[in-house]
Design a protein around this motif. Structure first.
Motif, PDB file in Angstrom:
ATOM      1  N   PHE A 169       2.348  -8.031  -3.786  1.00 36.93           N
ATOM      2  CA  PHE A 169       1.902  -6.961  -2.894  1.00 36.93           C
ATOM      3  C   PHE A 169       0.904  -6.040  -3.595  1.00 36.93           C
ATOM      4  O   PHE A 169      -0.035  -5.548  -2.970  1.00 36.93           O
ATOM      5  CB  PHE A 169       3.093  -6.149  -2.397  1.00 36.93           C
ATOM      6  N   ALA A 170       1.098  -5.802  -4.884  1.00 30.04           N
ATOM      7  CA  ALA A 170       0.179  -4.944  -5.625  1.00 30.04           C
ATOM      8  C   ALA A 170      -1.232  -5.524  -5.622  1.00 30.04           C
ATOM      9  O   ALA A 170      -2.222  -4.798  -5.448  1.00 30.04           O
ATOM     10  CB  ALA A 170       0.669  -4.754  -7.067  1.00 30.04           C
ATOM     11  N   GLU A 171      -1.344  -6.823  -5.795  1.00 38.34           N
ATOM     12  CA  GLU A 171      -2.661  -7.465  -5.767  1.00 38.34           C
ATOM     13  C   GLU A 171      -3.275  -7.394  -4.364  1.00 38.34           C
ATOM     14  O   GLU A 171      -4.486  -7.209  -4.215  1.00 38.34           O
ATOM     15  CB  GLU A 171      -2.553  -8.919  -6.215  1.00 38.34           C
ATOM     16  N   ILE A 172      -2.440  -7.535  -3.354  1.00 35.44           N
ATOM     17  CA  ILE A 172      -2.930  -7.426  -1.970  1.00 35.44           C
ATOM     18  C   ILE A 172      -3.452  -6.022  -1.706  1.00 35.44           C
ATOM     19  O   ILE A 172      -4.537  -5.834  -1.146  1.00 35.44           O
ATOM     20  CB  ILE A 172      -1.810  -7.792  -0.980  1.00 35.44           C
ATOM     21  N   PHE A 173      -2.670  -5.012  -2.117  1.00 33.27           N
ATOM     22  CA  PHE A 173      -3.091  -3.627  -1.897  1.00 33.27           C
ATOM     23  C   PHE A 173      -4.332  -3.285  -2.714  1.00 33.27           C
ATOM     24  O   PHE A 173      -5.221  -2.570  -2.249  1.00 33.27           O
ATOM     25  CB  PHE A 173      -1.954  -2.669  -2.250  1.00 33.27           C
ATOM     26  N   ARG A 174      -4.382  -3.790  -3.944  1.00 36.24           N
ATOM     27  CA  ARG A 174      -5.550  -3.533  -4.789  1.00 36.24           C
ATOM     28  C   ARG A 174      -6.805  -4.110  -4.146  1.00 36.24           C
ATOM     29  O   ARG A 174      -7.851  -3.449  -4.086  1.00 36.24           O
ATOM     30  CB  ARG A 174      -5.343  -4.160  -6.175  1.00 36.24           C
ATOM     31  N   ALA A 175      -6.711  -5.340  -3.656  1.00 37.03           N
ATOM     32  CA  ALA A 175      -7.865  -5.964  -3.009  1.00 37.03           C
ATOM     33  C   ALA A 175      -8.249  -5.225  -1.733  1.00 37.03           C
ATOM     34  O   ALA A 175      -9.438  -5.059  -1.434  1.00 37.03           O
ATOM     35  CB  ALA A 175      -7.549  -7.423  -2.700  1.00 37.03           C
ATOM     36  N   GLY A 176      -7.252  -4.779  -0.973  1.00 38.31           N
ATOM     37  CA  GLY A 176      -7.534  -4.042   0.253  1.00 38.31           C
ATOM     38  C   GLY A 176      -8.249  -2.737  -0.015  1.00 38.31           C
ATOM     39  O   GLY A 176      -9.238  -2.396   0.652  1.00 38.31           O
ATOM     40  N   LEU A 177      -7.789  -1.997  -1.009  1.00 38.06           N
ATOM     41  CA  LEU A 177      -8.439  -0.727  -1.367  1.00 38.06           C
ATOM     42  C   LEU A 177      -9.843  -0.971  -1.915  1.00 38.06           C
ATOM     43  O   LEU A 177     -10.766  -0.196  -1.659  1.00 38.06           O
ATOM     44  CB  LEU A 177      -7.590   0.019  -2.392  1.00 38.06           C
ATOM     45  N   GLY A 178      -9.988  -2.062  -2.650  1.00 41.11           N
ATOM     46  CA  GLY A 178     -11.299  -2.376  -3.209  1.00 41.11           C
ATOM     47  C   GLY A 178     -12.306  -2.812  -2.173  1.00 41.11           C
ATOM     48  O   GLY A 178     -13.513  -2.800  -2.432  1.00 41.11           O
ATOM     49  N   GLU A 182      -9.613   5.723   2.893  1.00 43.36           N
ATOM     50  CA  GLU A 182      -9.264   4.473   2.218  1.00 43.36           C
ATOM     51  C   GLU A 182      -8.006   3.809   2.781  1.00 43.36           C
ATOM     52  O   GLU A 182      -8.022   2.618   3.097  1.00 43.36           O
ATOM     53  CB  GLU A 182      -9.086   4.730   0.721  1.00 43.36           C
ATOM     54  N   ALA A 183      -6.928   4.589   2.889  1.00 40.24           N
ATOM     55  CA  ALA A 183      -5.646   4.001   3.301  1.00 40.24           C
ATOM     56  C   ALA A 183      -5.691   3.353   4.681  1.00 40.24           C
ATOM     57  O   ALA A 183      -5.214   2.215   4.835  1.00 40.24           O
ATOM     58  CB  ALA A 183      -4.547   5.064   3.236  1.00 40.24           C
ATOM     59  N   PRO A 184      -6.254   4.011   5.717  1.00 38.54           N
ATOM     60  CA  PRO A 184      -6.269   3.355   7.043  1.00 38.54           C
ATOM     61  C   PRO A 184      -7.048   2.046   7.061  1.00 38.54           C
ATOM     62  O   PRO A 184      -6.603   1.060   7.663  1.00 38.54           O
ATOM     63  CB  PRO A 184      -6.939   4.414   7.939  1.00 38.54           C
ATOM     64  N   GLN A 185      -8.225   2.028   6.407  1.00 38.23           N
ATOM     65  CA  GLN A 185      -9.014   0.793   6.397  1.00 38.23           C
ATOM     66  C   GLN A 185      -8.342  -0.282   5.556  1.00 38.23           C
ATOM     67  O   GLN A 185      -8.332  -1.464   5.926  1.00 38.23           O
ATOM     68  CB  GLN A 185     -10.413   1.080   5.857  1.00 38.23           C
ATOM     69  N   ALA A 186      -7.773   0.119   4.429  1.00 43.91           N
ATOM     70  CA  ALA A 186      -7.094  -0.851   3.573  1.00 43.91           C
ATOM     71  C   ALA A 186      -5.866  -1.436   4.265  1.00 43.91           C
ATOM     72  O   ALA A 186      -5.573  -2.630   4.123  1.00 43.91           O
ATOM     73  CB  ALA A 186      -6.690  -0.190   2.256  1.00 43.91           C
ATOM     74  N   ALA A 187      -5.162  -0.610   5.032  1.00 46.19           N
ATOM     75  CA  ALA A 187      -3.964  -1.081   5.730  1.00 46.19           C
ATOM     76  C   ALA A 187      -4.316  -2.202   6.702  1.00 46.19           C
ATOM     77  O   ALA A 187      -3.622  -3.224   6.776  1.00 46.19           O
ATOM     78  CB  ALA A 187      -3.300   0.079   6.468  1.00 46.19           C
ATOM     79  N   ARG A 188      -5.396  -2.027   7.442  1.00 46.84           N
ATOM     80  CA  ARG A 188      -5.808  -3.048   8.400  1.00 46.84           C
ATOM     81  C   ARG A 188      -6.171  -4.351   7.683  1.00 46.84           C
ATOM     82  O   ARG A 188      -5.852  -5.445   8.146  1.00 46.84           O
ATOM     83  CB  ARG A 188      -6.996  -2.547   9.224  1.00 46.84           C
ATOM     84  N   LEU A 189      -6.836  -4.225   6.529  1.00 49.06           N
ATOM     85  CA  LEU A 189      -7.233  -5.414   5.778  1.00 49.06           C
ATOM     86  C   LEU A 189      -6.048  -6.095   5.100  1.00 49.06           C
ATOM     87  O   LEU A 189      -6.054  -7.310   4.886  1.00 49.06           O
ATOM     88  CB  LEU A 189      -8.276  -5.029   4.721  1.00 49.06           C
ATOM     89  N   CYS A 190      -5.037  -5.299   4.772  1.00 51.80           N
ATOM     90  CA  CYS A 190      -3.906  -5.832   4.006  1.00 51.80           C
ATOM     91  C   CYS A 190      -2.850  -6.503   4.874  1.00 51.80           C
ATOM     92  O   CYS A 190      -2.055  -7.300   4.363  1.00 51.80           O
ATOM     93  CB  CYS A 190      -3.240  -4.708   3.200  1.00 51.80           C
TER      94      CYS A 190
END
Length: 221
Positions: free
Chosen positions: A101-110, A135-143
């Motif tokens: 999950f950490a890698e998923i979140f890292r990629a989403g934030l990036g 950052e968080a709303p856009q990353a959430a959709r991508l993740c």
């Protein structure tokens, strides 16, 4: 016997289904909770934070879950770690899943365009405000899609919890098979119940993705 399951066997499967669902849910929640600060550490410019986080994620992604469970359950008492099997199951799934999950979140934030973050900072938003509102709303959709896939993987990985005596679906299927001398019915039942869990997760993931997409559309409208 190769016929239908008896009422007693159905009861065992119902209890095993509840156990699998409860331990998987608790382990996944723990994994997500641990993954959030871990993802932030992975993106940190400080080697003091980034290097240990990277070491942890690489080790957990490289080591099989079954080895981690063996170490905690059978090796733990040698160092004074005496925990119930269910607790070890939750902790094992949580610490193992956190790396993914950490890698998923890292990629989403990036994946969030840095220009939007810079624009928000120029408008006077603090770093925390930028994170929460940009950052968080856009990353959430991508993740959500890869995170849903990881949740499904962890639900199926919970089958190995049988090695530490937890009466989850796979263990109960094996016990019923040994008692009834049937193979197809018990394991087919377990497979169908796992499929039901996976379908539930997949549908919840789709709903969450649609809800976030709708919210984002309304925000930009």
């Amino acid at each position: 016997m190769t016929g239908w399951l008896t009422p007693a066997e159905l009861t065992l499967f119902a209890q095993a289904f509840a156990t699998t669902l409860a331990i998987s849910a608790a382990g996944i929640l723990l994994a997500v909770f641990l993954a959030m600060p871990l993802a932030v550490a992975l993106r940190s410019r400080s080697a003091f934070l980034r290097c240990p986080a990277r070491l942890y994620t690489e080790f957990m992604r490289g080591a099989p879950l079954v080895i981690l469970l063996f170490l905690l359950y059978y090796g733990g008492p040698s160092v004074g770690l005496l925990l119930p099997a269910t607790t070890i199951g939750v902790v094992g799934l949580g610490f193992y899943g956190a790396a993914y999950f950490a890698e998923i979140f890292r990629a989403g934030l990036g994946s969030v365009p840095w220009g939007e973050v810079e624009a928000a900072r120029l408008l006077g938003l603090s770093r925390s405000q930028c994170f929460l509102s940009i950052e968080a709303p856009q990353a959430a959709r991508l993740c959500i899609p890869p995170a849903t896939g990881q949740v499904i993987a962890l639900v199926k990985e919970s089958a190995v919890l049988s090695i530490i005596t937890i009466s989850e679906l796979t263990k109960v299927a094996g016990e019923i098979s040994n008692m009834s001398f049937a193979v197809v019915t018990p394991y087919l039942t377990a497979a169908l119940l796992y499929w039901a869990l996976v379908e539930l997760v997949a549908r919840l993931g789709l709903r969450a993705e649609r809800a976030l997409r709708t919210t984002e559309t309304r925000t930009h409208a």
